[in-house]
Scaffold this motif. Structure first.
Motif, PDB file in Angstrom:
ATOM      1  N   LEU A   1      -2.720 -31.803  26.395  1.00  0.00           N
ATOM      2  CA  LEU A   1      -2.257 -32.466  27.610  1.00  0.00           C
ATOM      3  C   LEU A   1      -1.106 -31.698  28.245  1.00  0.00           C
ATOM      4  N   SER A   2      -1.041 -31.742  29.563  1.00  0.00           N
ATOM      5  CA  SER A   2       0.066 -31.120  30.283  1.00  0.00           C
ATOM      6  C   SER A   2       1.293 -32.022  30.187  1.00  0.00           C
ATOM      7  N   PRO A   3       2.496 -31.490  30.479  1.00  0.00           N
ATOM      8  CA  PRO A   3       3.692 -32.342  30.455  1.00  0.00           C
ATOM      9  C   PRO A   3       3.554 -33.585  31.332  1.00  0.00           C
ATOM     10  N   MET A   4       2.968 -33.447  32.524  1.00  0.00           N
ATOM     11  CA  MET A   4       2.842 -34.610  33.399  1.00  0.00           C
ATOM     12  C   MET A   4       1.847 -35.626  32.842  1.00  0.00           C
ATOM     13  N   GLU A   5       0.805 -35.163  32.181  1.00  0.00           N
ATOM     14  CA  GLU A   5      -0.147 -36.091  31.560  1.00  0.00           C
ATOM     15  C   GLU A   5       0.533 -36.846  30.417  1.00  0.00           C
ATOM     16  N   ILE A   6       1.339 -36.130  29.637  1.00  0.00           N
ATOM     17  CA  ILE A   6       2.090 -36.772  28.545  1.00  0.00           C
ATOM     18  C   ILE A   6       3.043 -37.812  29.118  1.00  0.00           C
ATOM     19  N   ARG A   7       3.759 -37.445  30.184  1.00  0.00           N
ATOM     20  CA  ARG A   7       4.727 -38.355  30.787  1.00  0.00           C
ATOM     21  C   ARG A   7       4.033 -39.610  31.328  1.00  0.00           C
ATOM     22  N   GLN A   8       2.869 -39.422  31.944  1.00  0.00           N
ATOM     23  CA  GLN A   8       2.154 -40.570  32.485  1.00  0.00           C
ATOM     24  C   GLN A   8       1.698 -41.519  31.384  1.00  0.00           C
TER      25      GLN A   8
ATOM     26  N   ASP B   1       9.969 -37.149  37.384  1.00  0.00           N
ATOM     27  CA  ASP B   1       8.677 -36.445  37.412  1.00  0.00           C
ATOM     28  C   ASP B   1       8.761 -35.216  38.311  1.00  0.00           C
ATOM     29  N   ALA B   2       9.619 -35.315  39.329  1.00  0.00           N
ATOM     30  CA  ALA B   2       9.747 -34.219  40.291  1.00  0.00           C
ATOM     31  C   ALA B   2      10.139 -32.907  39.620  1.00  0.00           C
ATOM     32  N   TRP B   3      10.879 -32.990  38.517  1.00  0.00           N
ATOM     33  CA  TRP B   3      11.283 -31.770  37.805  1.00  0.00           C
ATOM     34  C   TRP B   3      10.053 -30.971  37.351  1.00  0.00           C
ATOM     35  N   TRP B   4       8.985 -31.694  37.030  1.00  0.00           N
ATOM     36  CA  TRP B   4       7.769 -31.037  36.555  1.00  0.00           C
ATOM     37  C   TRP B   4       6.751 -30.787  37.676  1.00  0.00           C
ATOM     38  N   THR B   5       6.783 -31.616  38.709  1.00  0.00           N
ATOM     39  CA  THR B   5       5.742 -31.509  39.740  1.00  0.00           C
ATOM     40  C   THR B   5       6.134 -30.626  40.918  1.00  0.00           C
ATOM     41  N   LEU B   6       7.420 -30.563  41.241  1.00  0.00           N
ATOM     42  CA  LEU B   6       7.837 -29.797  42.416  1.00  0.00           C
ATOM     43  C   LEU B   6       8.094 -28.331  42.065  1.00  0.00           C
ATOM     44  N   PRO B   7       7.821 -27.439  43.000  1.00  0.00           N
ATOM     45  CA  PRO B   7       8.180 -26.032  42.775  1.00  0.00           C
ATOM     46  C   PRO B   7       9.695 -25.893  42.754  1.00  0.00           C
ATOM     47  N   ILE B   8      10.180 -24.862  42.117  1.00  0.00           N
ATOM     48  CA  ILE B   8      11.626 -24.685  41.949  1.00  0.00           C
ATOM     49  C   ILE B   8      12.343 -24.607  43.293  1.00  0.00           C
ATOM     50  N   GLU B   9      11.649 -24.119  44.329  1.00  0.00           N
ATOM     51  CA  GLU B   9      12.279 -23.991  45.652  1.00  0.00           C
ATOM     52  C   GLU B   9      12.701 -25.344  46.233  1.00  0.00           C
ATOM     53  N   GLN B  10      12.036 -26.424  45.797  1.00  0.00           N
ATOM     54  CA  GLN B  10      12.398 -27.749  46.307  1.00  0.00           C
ATOM     55  C   GLN B  10      13.481 -28.434  45.453  1.00  0.00           C
ATOM     56  N   LEU B  11      13.848 -27.780  44.381  1.00  0.00           N
ATOM     57  CA  LEU B  11      14.882 -28.325  43.491  1.00  0.00           C
ATOM     58  C   LEU B  11      16.174 -27.509  43.542  1.00  0.00           C
ATOM     59  N   LEU B  12      16.026 -26.226  43.814  1.00  0.00           N
ATOM     60  CA  LEU B  12      17.172 -25.313  43.803  1.00  0.00           C
ATOM     61  C   LEU B  12      17.269 -24.643  45.168  1.00  0.00           C
ATOM     62  N   SER B  13      18.398 -24.836  45.841  1.00  0.00           N
ATOM     63  CA  SER B  13      18.559 -24.288  47.196  1.00  0.00           C
ATOM     64  C   SER B  13      19.043 -22.842  47.159  1.00  0.00           C
ATOM     65  N   LYS B  14      18.741 -22.124  48.228  1.00  0.00           N
ATOM     66  CA  LYS B  14      19.198 -20.731  48.352  1.00  0.00           C
ATOM     67  C   LYS B  14      20.732 -20.676  48.373  1.00  0.00           C
ATOM     68  N   GLU B  15      21.315 -21.688  49.021  1.00  0.00           N
ATOM     69  CA  GLU B  15      22.775 -21.714  49.135  1.00  0.00           C
ATOM     70  C   GLU B  15      23.439 -21.832  47.763  1.00  0.00           C
ATOM     71  N   ALA B  16      22.848 -22.668  46.904  1.00  0.00           N
ATOM     72  CA  ALA B  16      23.414 -22.852  45.567  1.00  0.00           C
ATOM     73  C   ALA B  16      23.290 -21.569  44.758  1.00  0.00           C
ATOM     74  N   VAL B  17      22.161 -20.867  44.939  1.00  0.00           N
ATOM     75  CA  VAL B  17      21.954 -19.600  44.224  1.00  0.00           C
ATOM     76  C   VAL B  17      22.947 -18.557  44.722  1.00  0.00           C
ATOM     77  N   ALA B  18      23.096 -18.494  46.029  1.00  0.00           N
ATOM     78  CA  ALA B  18      24.012 -17.508  46.612  1.00  0.00           C
ATOM     79  C   ALA B  18      25.441 -17.767  46.172  1.00  0.00           C
ATOM     80  N   LYS B  19      25.825 -19.049  46.137  1.00  0.00           N
ATOM     81  CA  LYS B  19      27.193 -19.390  45.743  1.00  0.00           C
ATOM     82  C   LYS B  19      27.464 -18.983  44.304  1.00  0.00           C
TER      83      LYS B  19
END
Length: 993
Positions: A153-160, A541-559
């Protein structure tokens, strides 16, 4: 003349005599004559539809009807909406959402409900939001056990799957808690997988990280190979019968310690001797440690001629184990071993230095400790101090890695890997002895499999930096029982770090990103704020379902000095569930203070939720999240044994309430029996439950029902608003009962405040049995049954019965809410009543308190005891009693109960329970020489001891010459066919009005 109250010694003899009198009267009633029966309908016997018992299914059915009629489900919202001067907050420790409701739940939830209902009745606005702990390995494992091919099972299947399992468990438990009568905000429970809860938890995590209390490190932690995750110490259980394969191993000396060069000259082989219960850790050895201040001996083995170094205290015992003899060549201090080194016993060319360490003990072994920094907490400390490697040769599943070498690779360290290491030691000539060793060993409390200690990269709370403040704060918390606070302080003292990362997917992710190439972690206020915004809206669930770009901003990386979001990956660890539940204060508790009045849980939470809540709150806010801790014990079978399905002693709360398949074996007791069991138990120790305990609880409640039924039955036709008699105009015995009621109310209130619910039960039983049933009810029956309905004398004791019923019902209402509301529905003068819980706590008027009044009643009762004792087993109504008291205080008190010399209807005669009483100051001249005279003394103590007088009295009992009245059965009539003067007046309608 009045003095402070002292408890009346209503002795067993008096109670027993009253019962005997009651039995004699009952026997006489069975043989009543036709003449007697003519007047039966003129006697005011008790009438009530309140049942003395609710047999079979009637008990649980009546409780459900009561819950519906009396608005149990609306009580919480009602009391939250009313105006209240004070608020009481009991913060619910979340039960785990992984199973059926059990008696441990019942113990905990009912204790909380008793507390809350008491405060509701006292006018507080109670804040009680029930919650559930929804994440973690137990739920994940149970959910996956229902699925074939779970490993794919995938992580999201386990979580569900885990979420669905937890939701089902929550609904089952919630339904049970409601059925037990638990009052709560059931529409707004808190769940640790609720997005807002998870977001608040991440806020606490970052605050602790920002303050330096949370850090990442590579070091040994408790590791569960069966669950493939790190665990905290609170998640371990210890198997006292674990069997290890212990070995005695020699480490050949490569370099003699300089101070011992004259003794160890190289002419004979020399080795240091070590003992370990974990042979599989030997390949990871980096050193051998000694205790600097202890004495060590260089010995010669008489069997082989070899030289060994070991602790002086362990020479004889080690020689005995090895079945040889050691000749002591020389003795030195541990410090003399400095700069020595040994050859590693399984890895050619590897050197293991001799190093000092304070954790070495002389209790067992050889006094020299094999040190593998990747597999021991103290070993790691030695390695850190001396810059030794902490290489781990074991993977997440507990198998040796490739780095361990071809002989060990892919072997389970607790099974074939252990065997392989022992064979390697044997082949190298380093193994001196192998034997089975039974000892206490840590197991994973969920999988029930052995743990290992394994170095890995984890996230930790630095409890060493916060525990001093936590201990100071804890000392200001009220802890019940007081002994529990020392245990918690000791636990805090031993805790140097708290591993909060878990290698699973069913939990709250640690909001950290890692640089792909360097592994460097990225976490700052911007990254965490971004993650929290997403979690608050979508959950974790978003930690597993969303791509990293929607969780980590360019500004935070640059800073942070990074280049591109794609250079990072999301961390895969989740937070320990103790961190989940330990941050509940941040989500549930209201107001700027965010402090609960009370946390109430089992003793296992001293190292669990109590502690995790304290540590997180002190780290973030420098204060405890609670003002009071109440700590209860565990539930056991009624013989004190642990409950087990195989033994067949598991008690299911649902079966207790509704009965089992066979009602003769498992009768339906109802929820109030379960609640009575909780209240009457000494919950601060282990709490026993079983058929005997439950039957006793049911019997106790039935006795209580009989007492209540007597009061209800005798209040028919009475209206307190129009018929009550002022205390000043009452019989003295009635005033005395109001005095006792006032005292009872105060004692019960104090017991509830201190969570001493078993004391409440004892006070209730003593008051109902001793003061009411055995004493008061016995003496007032004639007034209740035979006086005219509206006679002030009858109204006097009815007034007391109405007050006693109200006080008694309110006193047990928090414990037995179903019975309390049922009684209120049967009170004849309470029409459309709001019920018990909406109308307040015990209202015992201060005017009832009359210290000193007990002297008159207790004096009369002492003489009554003498009288009843002298006619043991006989009907007291067949006698007249003559009381002779020397002039003084006691005589004056008795005169207050009987003004005339002889009376058949005085207050004194009522207490004596005879047909006629005569009060004299000296023996009558015509007293027969052979008269049965009982003598006694009574000590009067008034005004706090300022007035103290001991008086003598004599009691003479003699058969009365009068005939038995066919109506009241007192021997006060001139003819057995004619009622006595009192009864004739009542029948003619001429009784007092």
């Amino acid at each position: 003349m009045f003095r402070a109250w002292r408890a009346p010694p209503l002795c067993r003899a008096r109670a027993g005599a009253a019962r005997r009198w009651g039995r004699a009267a009952a026997s006489e009633a069975a043989a009543e004559t036709r003449e007697d029966s003519r007047y039966r309908d003129t006697v005011l016997l008790p009438r009530s539809r309140f049942p003395a018992q609710l047999p079979g299914r009637l008990q649980p059915e009546t409780e459900l009807e009561t819950q519906q009629k009396c608005g149990f489900s609306e009580l919480y919202s009602w009391q939250r909406q009313r105006k209240a001067k004070q608020e009481f907050c009991l913060h619910d420790g979340p039960p785990y959402a992984n199973g059926e409701p059990h008696v441990g739940h019942a113990l905990n939830k009912i204790l909380k409900d008793i507390t809350n209902r008491f405060h509701v009745m006292r006018g507080y606005k109670v804040h009680y939001v029930p919650g559930w702990d929804c994440h973690g390995l137990p739920i994940e494992l149970k959910a996956l056990s229902e699925v074939k091919g779970a490993e794919n099972l995938s992580p999201m299947e386990i979580r569900q799957r885990a979420r669905e399992f937890a939701e089902r468990a929550i609904e089952k438990q919630k339904s049970a808690f409601i059925r037990w009568g638990v009052m709560a905000d059931w529409a707004n429970c808190y769940l640790t997988f609720d997005p807002k809860y998870e977001a608040n938890q991440l806020r606490v995590f970052y605050k602790m990280y920002d303050k330096g209390f949370i850090y990442q490190d590579y070091k040994p932690v408790f590791w569960s190979p069966s669950a493939k995750t790190a665990l905290a110490e609170a998640e371990l259980e210890y198997n006292e019968q674990h069997v290890s394969r212990s070995v005695y191993v020699k480490f050949p000396l490569l370099k003699s310690p300089p101070k011992l060069s004259s003794v160890i000259d190289g002419s004979s082989p020399a080795s240091v001797l070590v003992w370990t219960t974990q042979p599989w850790t030997v390949p990871a050895n980096q050193a051998v440690c000694y205790m600097p201040d202890s004495a060590y001996s260089i010995v010669k083995c008489k069997t082989t001629g070899e030289h060994f170094i070991l602790a002086a205290d362990r020479v004889e015992s080690t020689a005995a184990v090895l079945d040889t003899q050691f000749e002591v060549i020389s003795t030195c201090k541990g410090t003399d071993l400095v700069e020595g080194s040994c050859a590693h016993p399984t890895i050619p060319g590897k050197v293991s230095p001799l190093l000092p360490a304070n954790h070495v003990t002389m209790a067992k072994g050889t006094g020299l400790v094999h040190t593998a920094p990747a597999h021991g907490m103290e070993d790691y400390g030695v390695a850190s101090h001396h810059q030794l490697p902490t290489d781990c040769l074991v993977d997440e599943s507990g198998f040796f890695t490739e780095a361990a070498g071809p002989e060990l690779k892919n072997k389970n360290v607790l099974e074939e890997g252990n065997e392989a290491v022992i064979r390697m030691l044997q082949a190298a000539g380093s193994l001196l002895k192998e034997e089975k060793y039974v000892h206490s060993y840590p197991y994973d409390w969920r999988t029930k499999k052995p743990m290992i200690i394994r170095a890995s990269k984890q996230w930790f709370v630095n409890t060493a930096n916060v525990k001093a403040a936590a201990q100071d704060v804890l000392k200001k918390v009220k802890v019940i029982p007081t002994s529990a606070v020392n245990r918690m302080l000791e636990m805090l003292d031993r805790r140097t770090f708290w591993c909060i990362s878990r290698q699973r997917c069913w939990g709250v992710p640690i909001p950290v990103f890692y640089q792909k190439n360097t592994g460097e972690c990225l976490i700052n206020s911007e990254t965490v704020t971004d993650v929290i915004k997403v979690v608050e809206q979508q959950g974790t669930d978003a930690w597993w379902t969303l791509p990293i770009e929607q969780l980590l901003s360019k500004e935070a990386v640059a800073k942070a000095g990074g280049r591109d979001v794609s250079d990072y990956v999301k961390g895969q660890d989740v937070l320990d569930i103790w961190f989940d539940s330990g941050t509940s204060w941040a989500h549930v508790l209201e107001g700027a203070e965010q402090r609960a009045d009370t946390y109430l849980e089992g003793k296992d939470q001293l190292g669990g939720w109590f502690q995790s809540s304290l540590l997180t709150s002190v780290a973030v806010r420098k204060k405890a999240p609670y003002k009071t801790l109440v700590v209860h014990g565990f539930t056991l079978g009624e013989k004190g044994e642990k409950m087990s399905k195989s033994v067949g002693n598991v008690v299911d709360p649902d079966v207790v309430i509704n009965g089992g398949e066979d009602h003769t074996k498992d009768p339906p007791y109802g929820a109030d029996v379960l609640r009575w069991w909780v209240a009457e138990s000494n919950v601060f120790t282990e709490v026993l439950i079983g058929p005997v305990v439950l039957n006793a609880a049911r019997d106790d409640i039935n006795k209580l029902r009989n007492t209540l039924r007597f009061m209800l039955g005798n209040l028919e036709g009475f209206n307190p608003e129009t018929d009550s008699i002022p205390p000043s105009e009452m019989y003295i015995v009635d005033q005395y009962m109001l005095h006792l009621l006032h005292e009872y109310g105060n004692k019960v209130t104090d017991a509830y405040k201190e969570y001493e619910f078993s004391k409440v039960v004892r006070l209730l039983q003593a008051f109902c049995s001793r003061n009411l049933s055995n004493f008061y009810f016995s003496v007032i029956k004639d007034r209740l049954y035979c006086e005219e309905a509206k006679d002030p004398k009858r109204r006097s004791c009815q007034t007391v019965l109405a007050e006693a019923l109200d006080v008694v019902v309110r006193s047990f209402a928090p414990i037995l809410p179903h019975l309390a509301e049922e009684v209120f529905q049967h009170i004849p003068y309470k029409k459309d009543s709001e019920g018990v819980f909406r109308t307040g706590w015990i209202n015992a008027s201060s005017a009832w308190k009359k210290p000193g009044i007990e002297e008159a009643i207790e004096g009369a009762c002492a003489m009554r005891d003498s009288f009843l004792g002298s006619i043991s087993g006989k009907n007291a109504l067949e006698y007249e009693v003559i009381i002779v008291i020397e002039p003084g205080l006691l005589f004056e008190l008795m005169e207050a109960l009987q003004a005339e010399e002889t009376s058949t209807d005085s207050q004194l005669n009522e207490i004596m329970m005879a047909s006629q009483t005569t009060l004299l100051s000296e023996l009558p001249k015509e007293t027969p020489a052979d008269a049965n005279i009982t003598k006694g003394t009574f000590l009067i103590n008034l005004e706090g001891g300022d007035i103290c007088e001991q008086s003598s009295y004599k009691v003479i009992a003699r058969p009365i010459a009068k005939a038995k009245c066919p109506r009241c059965r007192k021997y006060t009539s001139d003819s057995s066919s004619t009622p006595c003067p009192r009864c004739l007046n009542v029948l003619a309608g001429k009784g007092s009005t």
